[in-house]
Write an enzyme that holds these catalytic residues in place. Structure first.
Site, PDB file in Angstrom:
ATOM      1  CE1 TYR B  98      -3.704   2.481   0.730  1.00  0.00           C
ATOM      2  CE2 TYR B  98      -1.812   3.439   1.790  1.00  0.00           C
ATOM      3  CZ  TYR B  98      -2.965   3.809   1.138  1.00  0.00           C
ATOM      4  OH  TYR B  98      -4.185   5.219   1.595  1.00  0.00           O
ATOM      5  CD  GLU B 186      -5.760   3.929  -0.909  1.00  0.00           C
ATOM      6  OE1 GLU B 186      -5.423   4.394  -0.608  1.00  0.00           O
ATOM      7  OE2 GLU B 186      -6.580   4.285  -1.723  1.00  0.00           O
TER       8      GLU B 186
END
Lengths: 295, 373
Positions: B98, B186
């Site tokens: 992530y 993201e």
């Protein structure tokens, strides 16, 4: 007494010749604010409400002693105007602009920290010490809201502030200084940063914060109470208790992310710290009475 | 404004962040060509702005042409109103990571967030295993420095060639964050493939609405709105959200409107729509009411306590809107602020019964909404 601004604060107005700037400069003066001069590039030599206008802040401070700058400048130009005021050594700046780019606001807040200055806003009505002085666009003539007294008020809202403050005044209280920190995700000044000023102000007997979902400003207030930075009674009203999660509703600053910023979390943090949280605007005045805050 | 995955990946690709081979299709007819380009097995990814696509069955892995057609057909007729599918090569995944960059309001910095546990809900991980998340503040005057990206990347303990790719991706992700005035960029998951490559599995970019004037590349169109009312409101610059309750809100001020929303819920009522016509929109009563009337509500509740917005101007606007639009449902008003006495006169002369107390107005609206049932 009041905080941030009173009758003796010498205020410069950036963007004084614009429609909004000229309109609110008049109202600021009507209330009693000591507006000493204004700035609009290219308009030097003009006067607004008998106050001289200069091309730059640098030029204005040669001729005037200035404590604070009020900005009536469009959002796209706000960063530059704030930097101009900071570069001239002005330590108190208020911007009401609605729509300042997020990355500009980060730079503004960062610069304010570097200069050890307070930049209040944007997306706010500004700062007012009722019956004394104001920097911003408050309808100070509405007596059932803008009444002088001993409650400090901090808010992220405009209309809701009128709603809640009217309920404080209805109970016989008044306001020492009301600071609109603004509804943006990155306000120039945060709630907790103003608490030491309210703590030091003898006139202020209690503080009301008008918060809402999103961000961590209310949690920071709870932390300030826990650390003993603020010891006076504090009542909070928080909008958005029933707001749908993840939905952008209300101010841009009001979105719940990362399990942080929900109204429940804020209530828990504030209650643990010993503050009282009002469920409805009307309850704010009632809770102040319950805490025996003198009128 | 949130970008679609395919738009975010377009931006990543231009910035030099590796993305899987893919093809965007708008109809089932385009599927065969897409499959030829992408190959099988592949992934059909519905392009919708809401999250949780995997859980909702909006992402399907397919192994054969037949299966691909079958699933694509299902997705194109799905109730989620899917306009396009991203047909993407299936990746041999070794690990999922992530990474994101957002803003940190208190410190006035950008914040790089990274975790070796990708592909999951980072918000849940933040609560349950905060030690698995690295948060790295970035001074936006300098931007993300090479050494900082290096520190973060080496923290993962990957093989050296993967770490090198990771450093480049972090630096490029920061340039996207800056270039697009992003609230959030993201990549979740960021794949590490069995072949040792680092590839963006998904992409999320949220552009700051206040920067729209200098971020003109991606504009929303009608298909991004769920209802005509939402589209009309956006065009008029009026903040609006449609729900499925009974009371239409036509209020002024974001904070006050949110509070009225709460009060309605406390009183047992339900909200049909959030609409805020305060601030610069306070003269738009006609547009606001037009939008409210497009929503199937049972009553419209107008609550204002203007700061700059004048109560008498709002009252005049409302009375004019009622005359022109002849609303088919009751209207409850509670208008306060500058020149409020005059506002009351204006509303009364138009046959309305202006209220002056927010809670009383809310109770009346809730009662009317129940009578109408």
């Amino acid at each position: 007494m009041s905080i941030f601004i009173d009758k003796s604060t010498k205020v410069l107005v950036q963007g004084i010749t614009g429609k909004e700037g000229a309109f609110w400069t008049k109202h600021m003066i009507d209330l009693g604010t000591d507006v000493v001069c204004g700035v609009t590039p290219g308009k030097a030599g003009q006067h607004v409400e008998d106050r001289p206008v200069y091309n730059t802040v640098k030029e204005a401070i040669i001729h005037h002693e200035v404590d604070a700058s009020m900005l009536f400048v469009p959002p796209r130009l706000t960063k530059d105007a704030v930097f101009e005021a900071l570069a001239s050594g002005i330590k108190k700046i208020v911007t009401i602009a609605d729509g300042i780019p997020l990355h500009d606001m980060i730079r503004i807040r960062q610069a304010a920290k570097d200069y050890k200055a307070l930049v209040v806003g944007g997306n706010t009505s500004g700062v007012i010490s009722p019956e004394e002085a104001m920097m911003g666009s408050f309808p100070h003539w509405i007596e059932r809201v803008y009444k002088k007294g001993n409650i400090g008020v901090m808010t992220r809202s405009g209309s809701l502030t009128n709603e809640v403050t009217a309920m404080i005044v209805e109970k016989g209280y008044g306001v020492s200084t009301l600071i609109g920190v603004g509804g943006d995700p990155v306000p120039g000044t945060r709630f907790a940063e103003m608490l030491p000023y309210y703590e030091a102000d003898e006139e202020t007997k209690a503080v009301v914060i008008i918060g809402e979902l999103g961000g961590t400003m209310e949690e920071e207030v709870a932390e300030a109470i826990n650390k003993g930075v603020f010891t006076k009674p504090l009542v909070a009203f928080l909008g958005g208790r029933t707001a749908p999660k993840g939905q952008k509703m209300g101010h841009a600053g009001a979105i719940i992310t990362g399990g942080k910023g929900s109204v429940e979390d804020k209530i828990t943090a504030l209650t643990k710290a010993g503050a009282l949280v009002a469920k409805r605007p009307r309850a704010v005045g009632e809770l102040l009475e319950e805490l025996n805050v003198p009128k | 404004m949130k970008l679609y995955e395919f738009q975010a990946k377009e931006v990543f690709n231009e910035a030099g962040i590796p993305i899987p081979k893919s093809r965007l299709i708008q109809s089932i007819d385009e599927l065969s060509i897409a499959l030829e380009t992408v190959g099988l097995p592949c992934v059909l990814k519905s392009q919708v702005l809401s999250g949780g696509r995997g859980k909702r069955g909006l992402i399907q892995v397919v192994k054969t042409k037949e299966e691909a057609h079958q699933e694509a057909k299902k997705l194109f007729t799905h109730e989620a109103n899917i306009k396009s599918l991203l047909v993407e090569e299936a990746i041999d995944i070794d690990q999922e990571v992530y990474i994101s960059i957002t803003v940190e309001p208190e410190a006035a910095k950008a914040l790089l967030i990274a975790s070796s546990e990708g592909g999951i809900d980072i918000e849940t991980l933040a609560v349950e295993q905060p030690e698995k998340i690295v948060k790295y503040p970035i001074d936006i005057r300098d931007g993300l420095q090479n050494f900082q990206a290096t520190e973060v990347a080496y923290g993962f303990n990957f093989k050296p060639d993967i770490t090198k790719q990771m450093i480049k991706i972090l630096l490029k992700l920061y340039t996207v964050f800056k270039q697009y005035d992003a609230e959030l960029v993201e990549i979740n998951p960021l794949f590490i493939t069995k072949q040792g490559l680092v590839v963006a599995g998904d992409g999320k970019i949220m552009i700051d609405d206040n920067s729209a004037f200098r971020q003109t590349r991606y504009a929303q169109d009608l298909s991004d709105y769920r209802t005509e009312a939402e589209y009309e409101a956006n065009r008029a610059g009026i903040p609006f959200i449609q729900f499925d309750g009974d009371i239409g809100l036509m209020c002024a001020g974001a904070g006050l409107t949110t509070t009225v929303y709460d009060l309605i819920n406390y009183e047992g009522g339900t909200v049909a729509n959030y609409l805020e016509f305060g601030g610069p929109n306070y003269k738009k009563a006609l547009e606001a009411m037009e939008i409210c009337l497009k929503v199937p509500s049972k009553v419209i509740l107008i609550v204002t306590f203007g700061t700059i917005a004048r109560a008498d101007v709002m009252a005049e606007g409302i009375v004019d809107a009622i005359k022109r639009l002849k609303p088919d449902r009751p209207i409850v008003t509670c208008i306060r602020g500058t020149n409020e006495a005059r506002a009351v006169e204006i509303l009364k002369s138009a046959g309305l019964e202006p209220l002056f107390d927010t809670e009383e107005a809310v109770r009346k609206a809730v009662a009317l909404s129940k009578e109408a049932k």
